[in-house]
Design an enzyme around this catalytic site. Structure first.
Site, PDB file in Angstrom:
ATOM      1  N   GLY A  11      16.920   6.893   7.518  1.00  0.00           N
ATOM      2  CA  GLY A  11      16.934   8.125   8.315  1.00  0.00           C
ATOM      3  C   GLY A  11      18.063   8.088   9.338  1.00  0.00           C
ATOM      4  N   ARG A  21      31.877   4.343  15.599  1.00  0.00           N
ATOM      5  CA  ARG A  21      33.156   4.403  16.331  1.00  0.00           C
ATOM      6  C   ARG A  21      33.463   3.035  16.954  1.00  0.00           C
ATOM      7  NH1 ARG A  21      33.698   5.219  21.836  1.00  0.00           N
ATOM      8  NH2 ARG A  21      35.677   6.114  22.563  1.00  0.00           N
ATOM      9  N   ALA A  22      32.433   2.419  17.548  1.00  0.00           N
ATOM     10  CA  ALA A  22      32.636   1.120  18.197  1.00  0.00           C
ATOM     11  C   ALA A  22      32.985   0.055  17.167  1.00  0.00           C
ATOM     12  CB  ALA A  22      31.374   0.736  18.962  1.00  0.00           C
ATOM     13  N   ARG A  72      18.319   7.197   1.346  1.00  0.00           N
ATOM     14  CA  ARG A  72      17.296   6.173   1.095  1.00  0.00           C
ATOM     15  C   ARG A  72      17.434   5.860  -0.396  1.00  0.00           C
ATOM     16  NH1 ARG A  72      14.112   6.326   5.689  1.00  0.00           N
ATOM     17  NH2 ARG A  72      13.685   8.362   6.617  1.00  0.00           N
ATOM     18  N   ASP A 103      14.382  -0.644   9.291  1.00  0.00           N
ATOM     19  CA  ASP A 103      13.807  -1.804   8.591  1.00  0.00           C
ATOM     20  C   ASP A 103      14.136  -1.819   7.096  1.00  0.00           C
ATOM     21  OD1 ASP A 103      12.066   0.397   8.367  1.00  0.00           O
ATOM     22  OD2 ASP A 103      10.443  -0.916   7.743  1.00  0.00           O
ATOM     23  N   THR A 126      17.439   3.796  14.215  1.00  0.00           N
ATOM     24  CA  THR A 126      16.232   4.540  13.813  1.00  0.00           C
ATOM     25  C   THR A 126      15.626   5.153  15.069  1.00  0.00           C
ATOM     26  OG1 THR A 126      13.927   4.346  13.083  1.00  0.00           O
ATOM     27  CG2 THR A 126      14.950   2.325  13.847  1.00  0.00           C
ATOM     28  N   ASP A 128      12.575   5.584  15.456  1.00  0.00           N
ATOM     29  CA  ASP A 128      11.188   5.124  15.600  1.00  0.00           C
ATOM     30  C   ASP A 128      10.996   3.967  16.589  1.00  0.00           C
ATOM     31  OD1 ASP A 128      10.516   6.995  13.729  1.00  0.00           O
ATOM     32  OD2 ASP A 128      10.206   5.599  12.084  1.00  0.00           O
ATOM     33  N   ASP A 130      10.947   0.897  15.944  1.00  0.00           N
ATOM     34  CA  ASP A 130       9.955  -0.020  15.369  1.00  0.00           C
ATOM     35  C   ASP A 130      10.575  -1.317  14.853  1.00  0.00           C
ATOM     36  OD1 ASP A 130      11.318   1.226  13.334  1.00  0.00           O
ATOM     37  OD2 ASP A 130       9.587   1.503  12.042  1.00  0.00           O
ATOM     38  N   ARG A 155       4.008  23.571  26.534  1.00  0.00           N
ATOM     39  CA  ARG A 155       3.116  23.557  27.712  1.00  0.00           C
ATOM     40  C   ARG A 155       3.107  24.938  28.388  1.00  0.00           C
ATOM     41  NH1 ARG A 155      -0.938  20.193  29.555  1.00  0.00           N
ATOM     42  NH2 ARG A 155       0.302  18.306  29.615  1.00  0.00           N
ATOM     43  N   GLY A 171       7.079   9.165  13.371  1.00  0.00           N
ATOM     44  CA  GLY A 171       6.669   7.776  13.508  1.00  0.00           C
ATOM     45  C   GLY A 171       5.711   7.457  12.385  1.00  0.00           C
ATOM     46  N   ARG A 172       6.306   7.077  11.248  1.00  0.00           N
ATOM     47  CA  ARG A 172       5.509   6.827  10.045  1.00  0.00           C
ATOM     48  C   ARG A 172       4.604   5.612  10.235  1.00  0.00           C
ATOM     49  NH1 ARG A 172       9.570   7.129   5.432  1.00  0.00           N
ATOM     50  NH2 ARG A 172      10.478   5.635   6.851  1.00  0.00           N
ATOM     51  N   GLU A 188      -2.558  14.833  27.676  1.00  0.00           N
ATOM     52  CA  GLU A 188      -3.947  14.526  28.015  1.00  0.00           C
ATOM     53  C   GLU A 188      -4.444  13.362  27.157  1.00  0.00           C
ATOM     54  OE1 GLU A 188      -2.712  17.578  28.436  1.00  0.00           O
ATOM     55  OE2 GLU A 188      -3.233  17.523  30.555  1.00  0.00           O
ATOM     56  N   LYS A 213      -8.125  22.253  34.511  1.00  0.00           N
ATOM     57  CA  LYS A 213      -6.897  22.186  33.707  1.00  0.00           C
ATOM     58  C   LYS A 213      -6.956  23.254  32.632  1.00  0.00           C
ATOM     59  CE  LYS A 213      -4.740  17.779  33.536  1.00  0.00           C
ATOM     60  NZ  LYS A 213      -4.359  16.713  32.653  1.00  0.00           N
ATOM     61  N   GLN A 254      13.502  16.177  15.776  1.00  0.00           N
ATOM     62  CA  GLN A 254      13.522  14.927  16.559  1.00  0.00           C
ATOM     63  C   GLN A 254      14.645  13.988  16.133  1.00  0.00           C
ATOM     64  OE1 GLN A 254       9.070  13.560  16.982  1.00  0.00           O
ATOM     65  NE2 GLN A 254       9.267  15.007  15.311  1.00  0.00           N
ATOM     66  N   ARG A 255      15.192  14.200  14.947  1.00  0.00           N
ATOM     67  CA  ARG A 255      16.238  13.286  14.473  1.00  0.00           C
ATOM     68  C   ARG A 255      17.644  13.784  14.787  1.00  0.00           C
ATOM     69  NH1 ARG A 255      14.188  10.981   9.171  1.00  0.00           N
ATOM     70  NH2 ARG A 255      15.927  11.994   8.176  1.00  0.00           N
TER      71      ARG A 255
HETATM   72  O1  F6P Z   1      12.533   6.484   9.747  1.00  0.00           O
HETATM   73  C1  F6P Z   1      12.578   7.486  10.711  1.00  0.00           C
HETATM   74  C2  F6P Z   1      11.753   8.668  10.331  1.00  0.00           C
HETATM   75  O2  F6P Z   1      12.224   9.687  11.168  1.00  0.00           O
HETATM   76  C3  F6P Z   1      10.235   8.530  10.415  1.00  0.00           C
HETATM   77  O3  F6P Z   1       9.731   8.644  11.712  1.00  0.00           O
HETATM   78  C4  F6P Z   1       9.793   9.637   9.508  1.00  0.00           C
HETATM   79  O4  F6P Z   1       8.516   9.405   9.020  1.00  0.00           O
HETATM   80  C5  F6P Z   1      10.791   9.577   8.423  1.00  0.00           C
HETATM   81  O5  F6P Z   1      11.984   9.085   8.997  1.00  0.00           O
HETATM   82  C6  F6P Z   1      11.066  10.882   7.709  1.00  0.00           C
HETATM   83  O6  F6P Z   1      11.964  10.642   6.686  1.00  0.00           O
HETATM   84  P1  F6P Z   1      12.617  11.732   5.750  1.00  0.00           P
HETATM   85  O7  F6P Z   1      13.694  12.418   6.517  1.00  0.00           O
HETATM   86  O8  F6P Z   1      13.160  10.942   4.612  1.00  0.00           O
HETATM   87  O9  F6P Z   1      11.534  12.667   5.377  1.00  0.00           O
END
Ligand code: F6P
Length: 322
Positions: A11, A21-22, A72, A103, A126, A128, A130, A155, A171-172, A188, A213, A254-255
């Site tokens: 990912g 670049r570095a 991948r 990983d 990554t 994540d 992780d 919110r 976050g798989r 919460e 709340k 998020q990516r």
């Molecule tokens: O490995 C990072 C990640 O963003 C995970 O959090 C998520 O589950 C996965 O990649 C999604 O992957 P793809 O873009 O292949 O669906």
């Protein structure tokens, strides 16, 4: 060392370009030639090698994604695929490799090292976070900032309608985006795969929580064993019909995006350190930053997925959300 290769894999994550670049500029400074491999391990197999110079990485430090593209690779999982990749590396006279990924990338690197004697050094790319051996992976800081920005908006509307929102974040296998993102938005509750999800307890907390709340945000990591935000929300809705409940899945936003200052600086440091590590004769290690210092972790240990959560953080979430 006369020539190295660099690639991004798995990912994509914001900061991969800054790292690239570095790597390129550090190598060129040391009079080492650099080839970029497009599309990760797939490109290694299909001979997608491109010459890189200082200019080829100009104006990318601020860009999300990866200019080398990523994949991948299924083919690389077979010995035949890895043999093709190895033959191409030899053909291009590569003497060292920088692998930027997570990983899966480092597990692949370890497999490659069994049939190919070229040293490989990794940079942890990554969102994540992780991997063992670095406080922050490349892209994690940007991702949690994206989560915070998005959930702040949720919110506003949740508050206006007195609603309960379940927000699913990436976050798989790891709940670290959920944990930090959740703390940052004053969630919460935070539901993550590292801790057992107790729906009864969540329901109790929602029943007994501060009545004043008007909005409630529960952050759910996609890999949670209870099955993600939709499933959890369904269970809660049946038991607590008085709540007006909604679900938002943040997904791939998020990516993407421009890397944060922290990701740009960390990525630059790690790319720089990766080339110097190769020059010093290191192999099969991942570069990380621990307590502000460059750190080296064997691939086998980096990919163990056992980042221990700080129990104080989880306790704090419970107390601050009352
Ligand atoms: O490995 C990072 C990640 O963003 C995970 O959090 C998520 O589950 C996965 O990649 C999604 O992957 P793809 O873009 O292949 O669906």
């Amino acid at each position: 060392m006369k020539k190295i290769a660099v690639f991004t894999s798995g990912g994509d994550s914001p900061g991969m370009n800054a790292c690239l670049r570095a790597v390129v500029r550090t190598a060129i400074y040391h009079q080492i030639e650099v080839v970029g491999i497009k599309h990760g391990y797939d490109g290694m197999i299909n001979d997608e090698f491109v010459e890189m110079d200082a200019k080829s990485v100009a104006n990318i430090i601020h860009r999300g994604g990866t200019i080398l593209k990523t994949a991948r690779s299924k083919e690389f999982m077979s010995l035949e695929g890895r043999q093709k990749a190895s033959a191409n590396l030899m053909k291009h006279q590569v003497e060292g490799i920088v692998a930027i990924g997570g990983d899966g990338t480092f597990c692949g690197a370890l497999e490659l090292s069994k049939i190919c004697n070229i040293p490989i050094v990794g940079c942890p790319g990554t969102i994540d976070n992780d991997l063992i051996g670095t406080d922050f992976t490349i892209g994690y800081d940007t991702a949690i900032n994206t989560v915070i920005e998005a959930v702040d908006k949720i919110r506003d509307t949740a508050e206006s309608h007195d609603r309960l929102f379940f927000v699913e974040v990436m976050g798989r296998d790891a709940g670290l985006i959920a944990l930090r993102g959740g703390i940052g938005v004053g969630a919460e509750s935070i539901i993550i795969p590292e801790t057992k999800t107790d729906i009864e307890d969540l329901i109790k907390r929602l029943e007994s929580g501060r009545k004043s709340k008007s909005s409630k945000i529960i952050i759910v990591a996609e890999g949670d064993e209870a099955g993600g935000a939709f499933k959890i929300a369904e269970q809660v809705k049946t038991r607590l019909p008085e709540y007006d409940t909604r679900v938002t899945v943040l997904g791939h936003i998020q990516r993407g995006g421009s890397p944060s200052a922290m990701d740009r600086v960390n990525s630059s440091r790690m790319g720089f350190a990766a080339v110097e590590a190769l020059m010093q004769g290191q192999r099969n290690v991942m570069i990380g930053i621990v307590d502000k210092n460059i750190n080296y972790t064997a691939f086998e240990n980096a990919t163990k997925h056992i980042q221990e959560l700080n129990p104080d953080l989880m306790r704090m979430v419970g107390i601050l959300s009352l």
